[in-house]
Enzyme design. Structure first.
Site, mmCIF file in Angstrom:
data_model
loop_
_atom_site.group_PDB
_atom_site.id
_atom_site.type_symbol
_atom_site.label_atom_id
_atom_site.label_comp_id
_atom_site.label_asym_id
_atom_site.label_seq_id
_atom_site.Cartn_x
_atom_site.Cartn_y
_atom_site.Cartn_z
ATOM 1 N N LEU A 7 9.763 11.788 3.736
ATOM 2 C CA LEU A 7 8.375 11.316 3.705
ATOM 3 C C LEU A 7 8.283 10.150 2.732
ATOM 4 C CD1 LEU A 7 5.118 13.321 3.826
ATOM 5 C CD2 LEU A 7 5.342 11.503 2.123
ATOM 6 N N ILE A 8 7.786 9.019 3.218
ATOM 7 C CA ILE A 8 7.667 7.806 2.403
ATOM 8 C C ILE A 8 6.215 7.375 2.378
ATOM 9 C CG2 ILE A 8 8.499 5.446 2.052
ATOM 10 C CD1 ILE A 8 10.826 6.093 3.964
ATOM 11 N N CYS A 11 3.810 2.564 3.476
ATOM 12 C CA CYS A 11 4.730 1.941 4.438
ATOM 13 C C CYS A 11 4.104 0.829 5.275
ATOM 14 C CB CYS A 11 5.299 3.005 5.369
ATOM 15 S SG CYS A 11 6.378 4.189 4.545
ATOM 16 N N SER A 12 2.918 0.368 4.924
ATOM 17 C CA SER A 12 2.284 -0.680 5.741
ATOM 18 C C SER A 12 2.947 -2.039 5.544
ATOM 19 C CB SER A 12 0.782 -0.781 5.427
ATOM 20 O OG SER A 12 0.577 -1.108 4.065
ATOM 21 N N SER A 13 3.704 -2.186 4.445
ATOM 22 C CA SER A 13 4.381 -3.460 4.171
ATOM 23 C C SER A 13 5.427 -3.238 3.079
ATOM 24 C CB SER A 13 3.374 -4.537 3.728
ATOM 25 O OG SER A 13 2.778 -4.172 2.488
ATOM 26 N N GLY A 16 8.190 -0.069 1.160
ATOM 27 C CA GLY A 16 7.970 1.134 1.963
ATOM 28 C C GLY A 16 8.331 0.923 3.420
ATOM 29 N N ASP A 64 -3.242 9.122 2.046
ATOM 30 C CA ASP A 64 -3.815 8.386 0.920
ATOM 31 C C ASP A 64 -3.469 9.142 -0.350
ATOM 32 O OD1 ASP A 64 -5.337 7.121 -1.006
ATOM 33 O OD2 ASP A 64 -7.254 7.321 0.047
ATOM 34 N N SER A 141 9.623 0.740 -11.701
ATOM 35 C CA SER A 141 9.715 -0.685 -12.004
ATOM 36 C C SER A 141 10.413 -0.855 -13.344
ATOM 37 C CB SER A 141 8.311 -1.304 -12.078
ATOM 38 O OG SER A 141 8.345 -2.604 -12.627
ATOM 39 N N TYR A 154 -0.607 -2.386 -15.549
ATOM 40 C CA TYR A 154 0.422 -2.015 -14.581
ATOM 41 C C TYR A 154 1.612 -1.383 -15.307
ATOM 42 C CZ TYR A 154 3.944 -2.363 -10.908
ATOM 43 O OH TYR A 154 4.924 -2.077 -9.997
#
Length: 317
Positions: A7-8, A11-13, A16, A64, A141, A154
């Protein structure tokens, strides 16, 4: 070998999507990928990239990370709720002087980047514990190790993720679970482009003149050059991530960009913490021309960093 359910999130861009497609198109078909995103209206690029794997080794689902019910609904839709590999990737960025950011904006970053991971684990971790099997992979990160100018909030969200995972990793060992933090440096994606565009449009009227000038004429001015020199593609980060997932003994931390490693190493070279801050200060304010020249030099050497790591034997189980 049984297929692993992966499950990731996010993933829309970007990372991901690149990771979902790479795993779904695995030649040995070792993975069944559940690629999730907050807004299914943005699924077209993923469907196109997935090609023939769509509906076979890849399914797209709504999730979400800021909505507990959305997470539960998604997990319940997976056969036996079995998730062998969770990749927590969904996130958002925020740059600029803190005087120009609202508390609500800051809370949204923390809610997505940190509490989003917490919500996922509250739903998925108990099942992994019962099975005494599972790999939790977090796209963190280098800013979870070292703060960077004008990335205060961030970086704070990623520091929170790193501290949370350091604590959780000890418990995970008891349940035979694996936990890995993937730490990219700059990555050239739509995510980063949007962060940069938002920064360009930011209302700087709440900041003093010197701070506003610093953000505009030092940070934003060098932003693109840093990404051009040090930046990786989403596909490169995805390749690193798959190798971590397949490793027999995956590391707790893995930095994907060897060009950035000397900068994060500074933090461990001085227990007082003064060395990296002093060096970054001098690079930005005293030696900006040398810094710029160094970035151009690094750009010429980028080919050396490709395929530059070896994690040894991959797991065949």
């Amino acid at each position: 070998m049984a297929r692993k359910n992966v499950l990731i999130t996010g993933c829309s861009s970007g990372i991901g999507m690149a990771l979902a497609v790479k795993m779904a198109k695995d030649e040995q078909e070792r993975f069944k990928v559940y690629a999730t995103m907050r807004n299914l209206a943005k699924k077209d690029p993923l469907e196109e990239a997935a090609g023939h794997s769509l509906g076979k080794t890849l399914e797209i689902k709504q999730l979400d990370v800021c909505d507990e019910q959305s997470i539960k609904t998604c997990v319940n839709s997976i056969p036996d709720r079995r998730i062998d590999v969770l990749v927590s990737n969904a996130g958002m960025g925020l740059i600029g002087p803190i005087e120009c950011q609202t508390i609500d904006e800051m809370k949204t970053v923390m809610d997505t980047n940190f509490f989003g991971l917490v919500r996922l684990l509250k739903e998925i971790l108990p099942d992994m514990k019962k099975r005494k099997s599972g790999h939790i992979v977090i796209i963190s990160s280098v800013m979870g190790i070292q703060g960077i100018l004008f990335n205060d909030v961030y970086a704070a969200s990623k520091f929170a993720v790193e501290g949370f995972c350091e604590s959780l990793a000890i418990q995970a060992l008891k349940f035979k679970l694996q936990l890995s933090l993937i730490e990219p440096g700059p990555v050239v994606t739509e995510f980063e482009r949007k962060v940069f565009e938002d920064g360009m449009k930011m209302d700087l009227s709440a900041a003093d003149e010197e701070t506003a000038d610093m953000f505009t004429n030092i940070y934003l001015k060098n932003y693109k050059q840093i990404f051009q020199s040090l930046g990786q593609s989403a596909e490169e980060v995805a390749e690193h991530t798959v190798k971590i997932i397949l490793a027999e003994n995956p590391p707790f931390r893995h930095q994907t960009n060897t060009l950035y490693t000397p900068m994060t190493t500074l933090k461990y070279a001085d227990p007082n913490g003064d060395l990296p801050i002093d060096i970054f200060y001098k690079m930005v304010f005293h030696h900006d021309k040398i810094f710029s020249a160094s970035l151009n030099f690094i750009k010429l050497l980028r080919w050396r960093s490709r395929k530059s790591f070896d994690l040894g034997k991959s797991s065949s189980q």
